[in-house]
Design a protein around this motif. Sequence first.
Motif, PDB file in Angstrom:
ATOM      1  N   PRO A 112     -30.404  15.366 -54.379  1.00  0.00           N
ATOM      2  CA  PRO A 112     -30.408  15.226 -52.926  1.00  0.00           C
ATOM      3  C   PRO A 112     -31.572  15.896 -52.202  1.00  0.00           C
ATOM      4  N   VAL A 113     -31.836  17.171 -52.429  1.00  0.00           N
ATOM      5  CA  VAL A 113     -32.895  17.858 -51.684  1.00  0.00           C
ATOM      6  C   VAL A 113     -34.238  17.164 -51.900  1.00  0.00           C
ATOM      7  N   THR A 114     -34.560  16.894 -53.142  1.00  0.00           N
ATOM      8  CA  THR A 114     -35.838  16.272 -53.478  1.00  0.00           C
ATOM      9  C   THR A 114     -35.972  14.896 -52.840  1.00  0.00           C
ATOM     10  N   ILE A 116     -34.274  13.550 -50.286  1.00  0.00           N
ATOM     11  CA  ILE A 116     -34.293  13.583 -48.821  1.00  0.00           C
ATOM     12  C   ILE A 116     -35.701  13.883 -48.326  1.00  0.00           C
ATOM     13  N   LEU A 117     -36.336  14.877 -48.926  1.00  0.00           N
ATOM     14  CA  LEU A 117     -37.691  15.247 -48.524  1.00  0.00           C
ATOM     15  C   LEU A 117     -38.700  14.137 -48.824  1.00  0.00           C
ATOM     16  N   GLN A 118     -38.541  13.460 -49.958  1.00  0.00           N
ATOM     17  CA  GLN A 118     -39.436  12.357 -50.303  1.00  0.00           C
ATOM     18  C   GLN A 118     -39.293  11.203 -49.321  1.00  0.00           C
ATOM     19  N   VAL A 119     -38.058  10.857 -48.997  1.00  0.00           N
ATOM     20  CA  VAL A 119     -37.823   9.752 -48.057  1.00  0.00           C
ATOM     21  C   VAL A 119     -38.362  10.123 -46.676  1.00  0.00           C
ATOM     22  N   ALA A 120     -38.140  11.362 -46.248  1.00  0.00           N
ATOM     23  CA  ALA A 120     -38.640  11.798 -44.939  1.00  0.00           C
ATOM     24  C   ALA A 120     -40.152  11.635 -44.858  1.00  0.00           C
ATOM     25  N   GLU A 121     -40.837  12.027 -45.915  1.00  0.00           N
ATOM     26  CA  GLU A 121     -42.296  11.914 -45.925  1.00  0.00           C
ATOM     27  C   GLU A 121     -42.744  10.459 -45.987  1.00  0.00           C
ATOM     28  N   LYS A 122     -42.147   9.688 -46.885  1.00  0.00           N
ATOM     29  CA  LYS A 122     -42.550   8.289 -47.057  1.00  0.00           C
ATOM     30  C   LYS A 122     -42.294   7.455 -45.796  1.00  0.00           C
ATOM     31  N   GLN A 123     -41.167   7.713 -45.149  1.00  0.00           N
ATOM     32  CA  GLN A 123     -40.800   6.945 -43.951  1.00  0.00           C
ATOM     33  C   GLN A 123     -41.410   7.521 -42.670  1.00  0.00           C
ATOM     34  N   LYS A 124     -42.142   8.636 -42.815  1.00  0.00           N
ATOM     35  CA  LYS A 124     -42.763   9.309 -41.665  1.00  0.00           C
ATOM     36  C   LYS A 124     -41.724   9.641 -40.594  1.00  0.00           C
ATOM     37  N   ALA A 125     -40.629  10.256 -41.039  1.00  0.00           N
ATOM     38  CA  ALA A 125     -39.541  10.621 -40.132  1.00  0.00           C
ATOM     39  C   ALA A 125     -40.028  11.607 -39.084  1.00  0.00           C
ATOM     40  N   GLY A 126     -39.593  11.407 -37.855  1.00  0.00           N
ATOM     41  CA  GLY A 126     -39.956  12.309 -36.771  1.00  0.00           C
ATOM     42  C   GLY A 126     -39.103  13.566 -36.771  1.00  0.00           C
ATOM     43  N   SER A 145     -27.183  25.742 -49.783  1.00  0.00           N
ATOM     44  CA  SER A 145     -26.712  24.416 -49.401  1.00  0.00           C
ATOM     45  C   SER A 145     -27.881  23.446 -49.375  1.00  0.00           C
ATOM     46  N   VAL A 146     -27.567  22.175 -49.538  1.00  0.00           N
ATOM     47  CA  VAL A 146     -28.597  21.140 -49.465  1.00  0.00           C
ATOM     48  C   VAL A 146     -29.281  21.214 -48.099  1.00  0.00           C
ATOM     49  N   ALA A 147     -28.485  21.349 -47.039  1.00  0.00           N
ATOM     50  CA  ALA A 147     -29.053  21.399 -45.693  1.00  0.00           C
ATOM     51  C   ALA A 147     -30.006  22.587 -45.538  1.00  0.00           C
ATOM     52  N   GLU A 148     -29.611  23.741 -46.049  1.00  0.00           N
ATOM     53  CA  GLU A 148     -30.459  24.927 -45.935  1.00  0.00           C
ATOM     54  C   GLU A 148     -31.757  24.753 -46.713  1.00  0.00           C
ATOM     55  N   GLN A 149     -31.673  24.174 -47.902  1.00  0.00           N
ATOM     56  CA  GLN A 149     -32.876  23.948 -48.704  1.00  0.00           C
ATOM     57  C   GLN A 149     -33.808  22.952 -48.026  1.00  0.00           C
ATOM     58  N   VAL A 150     -33.249  21.869 -47.498  1.00  0.00           N
ATOM     59  CA  VAL A 150     -34.060  20.870 -46.808  1.00  0.00           C
ATOM     60  C   VAL A 150     -34.726  21.488 -45.583  1.00  0.00           C
ATOM     61  N   GLY A 152     -35.553  24.514 -45.070  1.00  0.00           N
ATOM     62  CA  GLY A 152     -36.606  25.431 -45.480  1.00  0.00           C
ATOM     63  C   GLY A 152     -37.860  24.756 -45.994  1.00  0.00           C
ATOM     64  N   LEU A 153     -37.725  23.545 -46.502  1.00  0.00           N
ATOM     65  CA  LEU A 153     -38.852  22.859 -47.123  1.00  0.00           C
ATOM     66  C   LEU A 153     -39.438  21.717 -46.292  1.00  0.00           C
TER      67      LEU A 153
END
Length: 167
Positions: A112-114, A116-126, A145-150, A152-153
């Motif tokens: 999940p953490v990995t 989520i971060l990849q999709v955020a970058e690829k989709q250029k999430a605001g 938690s997943v939320a805390e890790q996301v 932070g990164l």
Amino acid sequence: MTEQKQGDTREHRSVRGPILVPVDFSAHSQAALLLASDLADGLGGTLLVLHVVHDPLNMPGYYARMARKKTLARMEDIAGEMLDEFMTGLKKQHPERRALQKPELLLVKGIPVTRILQVAEKQKAGMLVMGSKGVTGLRHLLLGSVAEQVAGLAKMPVTIVKDHSKN
């Protein structure tokens, strides 16, 4: 040119890129998605709803409630059905939320953490809006938690939402 009243400093801004909302079908995810839909409606943005299908070794039995009905179904198919049911229920409960009526849905496999971060970058999430169960104690100290890790990164703003409706 638009007319602005004296003292009115409001300015309509749209969010750059979609608002990414990772969901796990919990009440916390539902609360996060409702907040994100309000933000999208207010800022003129769109919603990208993401579910990450976990490796079964990480969360055995997570999709088991539907797997019993379809023993040969692939985990991704079950997760896709769960995502569709989750969204259909929310749309029916909240027909007034425009962004919630036409979100983009995305289902990916991985950690999940990995992912989520990849999709955020690829989709250029605001921005990212996600729910958190607020796990405490030894488990939280060891895993976080997943939320805390996301949060932070992530390279974009992250809003963490807890569902307090049952408290």
